[in-house]
Design a protein around this motif. Structure first.
Motif, PDB file in Angstrom:
ATOM      1  N   LEU A 422     -24.077 -34.172 -16.786  1.00 15.89           N
ATOM      2  CA  LEU A 422     -23.422 -32.999 -16.219  1.00 15.89           C
ATOM      3  C   LEU A 422     -23.938 -32.719 -14.811  1.00 15.89           C
ATOM      4  CD1 LEU A 422     -21.304 -31.029 -17.386  1.00 15.89           C
ATOM      5  CD2 LEU A 422     -23.170 -29.482 -17.913  1.00 15.89           C
ATOM      6  N   GLU A 423     -25.223 -32.894 -14.631  1.00 13.81           N
ATOM      7  CA  GLU A 423     -25.833 -32.683 -13.319  1.00 13.81           C
ATOM      8  C   GLU A 423     -25.354 -33.734 -12.310  1.00 13.81           C
ATOM      9  OE1 GLU A 423     -30.352 -32.674 -11.487  1.00 13.81           O
ATOM     10  OE2 GLU A 423     -30.054 -32.237 -13.599  1.00 13.81           O
ATOM     11  N   ARG A 424     -25.275 -35.009 -12.752  1.00 14.60           N
ATOM     12  CA  ARG A 424     -24.816 -36.078 -11.859  1.00 14.60           C
ATOM     13  C   ARG A 424     -23.335 -35.936 -11.540  1.00 14.60           C
ATOM     14  NH1 ARG A 424     -27.772 -38.985 -15.659  1.00 14.60           N
ATOM     15  NH2 ARG A 424     -25.897 -39.961 -16.515  1.00 14.60           N
ATOM     16  N   LEU A 425     -22.551 -35.467 -12.515  1.00 16.74           N
ATOM     17  CA  LEU A 425     -21.122 -35.287 -12.300  1.00 16.74           C
ATOM     18  C   LEU A 425     -20.861 -34.299 -11.174  1.00 16.74           C
ATOM     19  CD1 LEU A 425     -18.188 -35.821 -13.169  1.00 16.74           C
ATOM     20  CD2 LEU A 425     -18.451 -34.025 -14.885  1.00 16.74           C
ATOM     21  N   ALA A 426     -21.673 -33.272 -11.077  1.00 11.50           N
ATOM     22  CA  ALA A 426     -21.497 -32.258 -10.035  1.00 11.50           C
ATOM     23  C   ALA A 426     -21.665 -32.852  -8.633  1.00 11.50           C
ATOM     24  CB  ALA A 426     -22.488 -31.115 -10.239  1.00 11.50           C
ATOM     25  N   GLN A 427     -22.376 -33.972  -8.528  1.00 11.85           N
ATOM     26  CA  GLN A 427     -22.633 -34.595  -7.225  1.00 11.85           C
ATOM     27  C   GLN A 427     -21.614 -35.676  -6.886  1.00 11.85           C
ATOM     28  OE1 GLN A 427     -26.581 -36.130  -7.736  1.00 11.85           O
ATOM     29  NE2 GLN A 427     -27.502 -34.115  -7.996  1.00 11.85           N
ATOM     30  N   GLU A 678     -11.223 -31.175 -14.168  1.00 18.07           N
ATOM     31  CA  GLU A 678     -11.682 -30.013 -14.928  1.00 18.07           C
ATOM     32  C   GLU A 678     -13.168 -30.137 -15.259  1.00 18.07           C
ATOM     33  OE1 GLU A 678     -10.677 -27.935 -19.218  1.00 18.07           O
ATOM     34  OE2 GLU A 678      -9.099 -29.021 -18.163  1.00 18.07           O
ATOM     35  N   ALA A 679     -13.575 -31.320 -15.724  1.00 16.75           N
ATOM     36  CA  ALA A 679     -14.994 -31.562 -16.013  1.00 16.75           C
ATOM     37  C   ALA A 679     -15.828 -31.464 -14.744  1.00 16.75           C
ATOM     38  CB  ALA A 679     -15.163 -32.943 -16.651  1.00 16.75           C
ATOM     39  N   LEU A 680     -15.282 -31.956 -13.637  1.00 19.77           N
ATOM     40  CA  LEU A 680     -16.000 -31.880 -12.353  1.00 19.77           C
ATOM     41  C   LEU A 680     -16.209 -30.423 -11.948  1.00 19.77           C
ATOM     42  CD1 LEU A 680     -17.105 -33.376  -9.808  1.00 19.77           C
ATOM     43  CD2 LEU A 680     -14.797 -33.182  -8.850  1.00 19.77           C
ATOM     44  N   LEU A 681     -15.166 -29.609 -12.079  1.00 17.96           N
ATOM     45  CA  LEU A 681     -15.257 -28.197 -11.717  1.00 17.96           C
ATOM     46  C   LEU A 681     -16.278 -27.472 -12.590  1.00 17.96           C
ATOM     47  CD1 LEU A 681     -14.301 -25.675 -10.212  1.00 17.96           C
ATOM     48  CD2 LEU A 681     -12.387 -25.518 -11.820  1.00 17.96           C
ATOM     49  N   ILE A 682     -16.220 -27.717 -13.900  1.00 17.34           N
ATOM     50  CA  ILE A 682     -17.161 -27.066 -14.818  1.00 17.34           C
ATOM     51  C   ILE A 682     -18.587 -27.483 -14.506  1.00 17.34           C
ATOM     52  CG2 ILE A 682     -17.916 -26.996 -17.238  1.00 17.34           C
ATOM     53  CD1 ILE A 682     -14.985 -26.977 -18.047  1.00 17.34           C
ATOM     54  N   SER A 683     -18.791 -28.763 -14.204  1.00 19.14           N
ATOM     55  CA  SER A 683     -20.146 -29.230 -13.896  1.00 19.14           C
ATOM     56  C   SER A 683     -20.675 -28.565 -12.631  1.00 19.14           C
ATOM     57  CB  SER A 683     -20.156 -30.752 -13.739  1.00 19.14           C
ATOM     58  OG  SER A 683     -19.494 -31.159 -12.554  1.00 19.14           O
ATOM     59  N   ARG A 684     -19.829 -28.408 -11.623  1.00 20.54           N
ATOM     60  CA  ARG A 684     -20.279 -27.795 -10.374  1.00 20.54           C
ATOM     61  C   ARG A 684     -20.563 -26.308 -10.558  1.00 20.54           C
ATOM     62  NH1 ARG A 684     -16.685 -30.965  -5.673  1.00 20.54           N
ATOM     63  NH2 ARG A 684     -17.762 -32.970  -5.971  1.00 20.54           N
ATOM     64  N   LEU A 685     -19.726 -25.631 -11.343  1.00 17.39           N
ATOM     65  CA  LEU A 685     -19.993 -24.217 -11.629  1.00 17.39           C
ATOM     66  C   LEU A 685     -21.299 -24.063 -12.401  1.00 17.39           C
ATOM     67  CD1 LEU A 685     -16.434 -22.931 -12.684  1.00 17.39           C
ATOM     68  CD2 LEU A 685     -17.703 -22.321 -10.606  1.00 17.39           C
ATOM     69  N   THR A 686     -21.549 -24.993 -13.320  1.00 18.40           N
ATOM     70  CA  THR A 686     -22.770 -24.916 -14.124  1.00 18.40           C
ATOM     71  C   THR A 686     -24.011 -25.157 -13.285  1.00 18.40           C
ATOM     72  OG1 THR A 686     -21.549 -25.695 -16.071  1.00 18.40           O
ATOM     73  CG2 THR A 686     -23.948 -25.866 -16.139  1.00 18.40           C
ATOM     74  N   VAL A 687     -23.975 -26.203 -12.466  1.00 18.91           N
ATOM     75  CA  VAL A 687     -25.130 -26.504 -11.615  1.00 18.91           C
ATOM     76  C   VAL A 687     -25.369 -25.367 -10.629  1.00 18.91           C
ATOM     77  CG1 VAL A 687     -26.001 -28.062  -9.828  1.00 18.91           C
ATOM     78  CG2 VAL A 687     -24.955 -28.996 -11.883  1.00 18.91           C
ATOM     79  N   ARG A 688     -24.287 -24.771 -10.119  1.00 21.07           N
ATOM     80  CA  ARG A 688     -24.432 -23.621  -9.215  1.00 21.07           C
ATOM     81  C   ARG A 688     -25.088 -22.456  -9.949  1.00 21.07           C
ATOM     82  NH1 ARG A 688     -18.963 -21.417  -6.999  1.00 21.07           N
ATOM     83  NH2 ARG A 688     -18.882 -23.575  -6.267  1.00 21.07           N
ATOM     84  N   ASN A 689     -24.679 -22.237 -11.202  1.00 24.51           N
ATOM     85  CA  ASN A 689     -25.263 -21.156 -11.993  1.00 24.51           C
ATOM     86  C   ASN A 689     -26.747 -21.404 -12.246  1.00 24.51           C
ATOM     87  OD1 ASN A 689     -25.803 -19.974 -15.007  1.00 24.51           O
ATOM     88  ND2 ASN A 689     -24.333 -18.709 -13.913  1.00 24.51           N
TER      89      ASN A 689
END
Length: 748
Positions: A422-427, A678-689
């Protein structure tokens, strides 16, 4: 729940009594040293421990006893929710009693504040002996678990939040206790001697309140995360030898016939033997539109039978179903640690000892430099430093956000197997897409059949014989076309497969081959007629895929296939481009159909790589990684397995099959293209949180501790702030849940 692994047996345990992430680290360290234990992972947010062990060397009871020896209580997972709720209820009771007993002490605290110093308080409430009695009950009865936790931590040569709370409140209580028995009586009852009974009481109450709120919101997050468990039926109706009986799901055997009425949740994986219905798979795959199912179609446990009654032949039940495997994968992701979490755990390990040393240093500086001889001020500042320090906010910053995100993704049919993915997906900034089954529907159908030898049916009959046992989508399309034409393929033997190219076999004493242009060139096939090449070029220009059919190394015909680009593929590519991700197509297909699919999806033609074998896709992914791109790979989980494993994030596009769960770091149960952005967006929102949580935790400690050390905070203020810093981090993580509900990519 036990499960067998090639390295031993794994078991999940619920753990009660943890006060912060340092407790989880201590359990991991202690259990990990036990002979026979291969691996251990403990999640504070989930209150669970996962242990992999050798059954011939150690048993679960011994592991549970060892966890008990260091101050915690381990139980089997079926008692997890009961144990957690019991712990939360006890916490609530302690909080209520502490609030009642602390209320009278607040009058003394009010007198410490300058604006209220002249307000007359009832003499009974300000009586030092009453304050001593109330504070003693709070300190040593209500606060007893803090002492027990601190004792076990120190005994294990570790520290945790209990050590800070016990140290700070004990110092305040014992100092005030000393003054009650040794200060001048007249000055004491005239309130000229500052007592800090309210400090210890308020801090304990505030910490209990913070922990209760944390436990409540964590319970809610865990309930959301374990939503799949609600889909697991425990009792099913089975038909055996013509007799109907109700039995437990775990006792259902393969090839049993299960009866499912309209409106019921399907309890097993299986094949429909009789009956027709519409099946709602939204709770399993995220696909909201019910699917029509007929005899011969597969169904999965956890999906809902919306209309007619079904008789299902079981292929898997109980813990073997795809639903159970998804539950296990979600738990696996929640107990795993991202790189951020590992770094935070490293910081937390030395945080408490550092704060204790800082408190001691603060006391020494005040008594020797800042205000020589003022023991009261030095003591107050030292205690404030201890009470202000908060390792919990740091420890909670990551795991609760990841629990929320993984459960939300799972409800959308996106299964994350590890927190790090999830962390790598955000990048991600580069995405490689397979064509068949990823960019396109993956269900091609025969468009045209051209032959210069015999009839169309004759060519199809031979091709279907050669493709009889292949699972490739084009092979399935050939067999379907032959079946529709009423053809019965002859038996074939001596199959020779070349992955990504074609197959040869012996049919009716002739060597028949089916393959692409590359396969034909490799086998040195000759063409019976130039019209076959013309047919192939014409169909490929229309964006179709072409396979040649040979008879004893002579091409006698060709079959073209249409594979429609997935709905909303263009919308998904547009969303990815807006997110800063470059999309590449890598396919084993001919350039013409690959370019046609890319054009429809809005992908730059220069980013299309055709005629690629699995090893070529692997090389492409590795080359992009060498260029410092964060590379994602999306494929069907079969031929793309090497590239999926090599990518920073491998996304297996599932189609409701169990095999899709074994490939990649993320599995998209419903192979819809919009699931990727969708998974990319969720991962970025999560890492930002997570980063917001960590930023707050660090800023809190960076500001509050210096204020406390400089004497600008009363100890009770510092302790209260410490308790609510954890609550704010948890609250921000829960706030993420509301944002993730709106994170679905809407097709356009």
């Amino acid at each position: 729940m036990d499960s067998m692994d090639d390295k031993g047996i794994t078991i999940d345990l619920s753990v009660q009594g943890m006060s912060c992430t340092a407790c989880a680290a201590r359990i991991e360290k202690t259990v990990g040293k036990m002979p026979g234990v291969e691996a251990v992972a403990v999640s504070y947010s989930a209150r669970t421990a996962w242990v992999q062990y050798k059954p011939d060397q150690i048993q679960p009871l011994k592991i549970m006893e060892q966890i008990g020896k260091i101050g915690f209580k381990a139980a089997l997972p079926e008692h997890a929710k009961e144990g957690f709720e019991k712990e939360r209820s006890l916490l609530k009771l302690r909080l209520i009693i502490s609030l009642i007993l602390t209320a009278p002490l607040l009058t003394a605290m009010v007198q410490h504040l300058a604006p209220f110093a002249k307000i007359e308080m009832p003499s009974l409430l300000t009586n030092p002996w009453l304050q001593l009695g109330l504070a003693t009950i709070i300190q040593f009865i209500i606060g007893l678990p803090f002492y027990i936790g601190a004792y076990h931590a120190v005994r294990s040569r570790a520290t945790n939040m209990d050590v800070l709370v016990a140290t700070g409140t004990s110092a305040a209580y014992l100092y005030s206790h000393y003054l009650v028995f040794n200060a001048d009586r007249a000055a004491l009852f005239a309130h000229e001697v500052p007592l800090y009974f309210e400090t210890s009481a308020v801090v304990i109450t505030a910490v209990l309140l913070g922990k209760f709120i944390e436990a409540s919101v964590t319970s809610r997050a865990q309930s959301d995360a374990s939503g799949y468990s609600k889909l697991l039926n425990t009792v099913v109706r089975v038909e055996r030898a013509g007799v109907m009986m109700d039995i437990q799901t775990e006792f259902v055997r393969e090839n049993d016939y299960v009866i499912v009425q309209a409106g019921q949740v399907i309890p097993v994986d299986g094949i429909i033997a009789s009956g027709e219905s519409e099946i709602n798979e939204s709770l399993l795959t995220g696909e909201s539109v019910p699917l029509a199912k007929r005899p011969g179609d597969p169904v999965w446990a956890g999906t809902r039978n919306d209309s007619g009654a079904l008789r299902i032949r079981t292929t898997a039940a109980g813990h073997s179903t795809m639903l159970s495997r998804i539950v296990d994968l979600v738990r696996q992701a929640q107990r795993s640690k991202s790189m951020i979490q590992r770094q935070v755990d490293t910081v937390s390990a030395w945080f408490v000892p550092a704060m204790l040393m800082l408190s001691l240093g603060t006391f020494v500086l005040w008594i020797t430099v800042a205000d020589p001889g003022n023991w009261t001020m030095a003591f107050r500042c030292a205690v404030a430093v201890v009470l202000a320090a908060c390792p919990c906010a740091l420890g909670l910053a990551t795991p609760i956000s990841l629990v929320v995100a993984s459960s939300r993704l799972a409800k959308r049919g996106i299964v994350v197997k590890e927190a790090g993915a999830l962390e790598r997906l955000a990048q991600l900034d580069m995405l490689v897409l397979d064509k068949t089954g990823t960019l396109t529907e993956g269900k091609p159908r025969v468009s045209q059949v051209h032959t210069t030898f015999g009839s169309r049916q004759g060519l199809l009959r031979l091709a279907a014989a050669v493709e009889a046992s292949s699972t490739h989508p084009l092979a399935i399309a050939v067999r379907a076309e032959a079946m529709q034409a009423g053809l019965v393929p002859p038996a074939a033997t001596d199959f020779e497969y070349t992955t990504g190219k074609g197959v040869e076999a012996v049919v009716e004493q002739r060597k028949i081959g089916v393959g692409n242009a590359s396969f034909a060139a490799t086998k040195h096939w000759t063409f019976a007629s130039a019209s076959i090449r013309s047919f192939a070029e014409e169909r490929q220009q229309l964006g179709e895929t072409v396979l040649y059919t040979s008879d004893n190394n002579k091409v006698i015909g060709a079959i073209s296939f249409i594979d429609a680009v997935k709905p909303y593929a263009k919308a998904a590519v547009t969303q990815l481009r807006k997110a800063g991700v470059t999309v590449i197509v890598a396919t084993g297909d001919h350039p013409a159909p690959a370019l046609n699919a890319a054009q429809i999806a809005g992908i730059n033609p220069t980013q299309v790589h055709a005629n690629m074998l699995p090893e070529d896709k692997l090389a492409l992914v590795e080359r992009l990684k060498e260029q410092d791109y964060k590379v994602g790979m999306a494929g069907d989980g079969w031929n793309d397995a090497p590239a999926l494993a090599a990518a920073d994030v491998g996304m297996a596009m599932g189609d409701g099959t169990d095999a899709a769960l074994t490939a990649g770091h993320i599995t998209l149960l419903q192979p819809r293209m919009t699931a990727i952005p969708e998974a990319l967006l969720i991962s970025r929102l999560t890492v930002r949180n997570v980063r917001q949580n960590l930023t707050f935790a660090f800023i809190y400690n960076a500001l509050i501790i210096p204020f406390a050390a400089c004497g600008l905070l009363q100890p009770w203020m510092a302790g209260t702030a410490m308790a609510f810093s954890s609550v704010s981090v948890v609250g921000n993580a829960i706030r993420l849940n509301a944002r993730l509900r709106k994170a679905a990519v809407q097709p356009s």
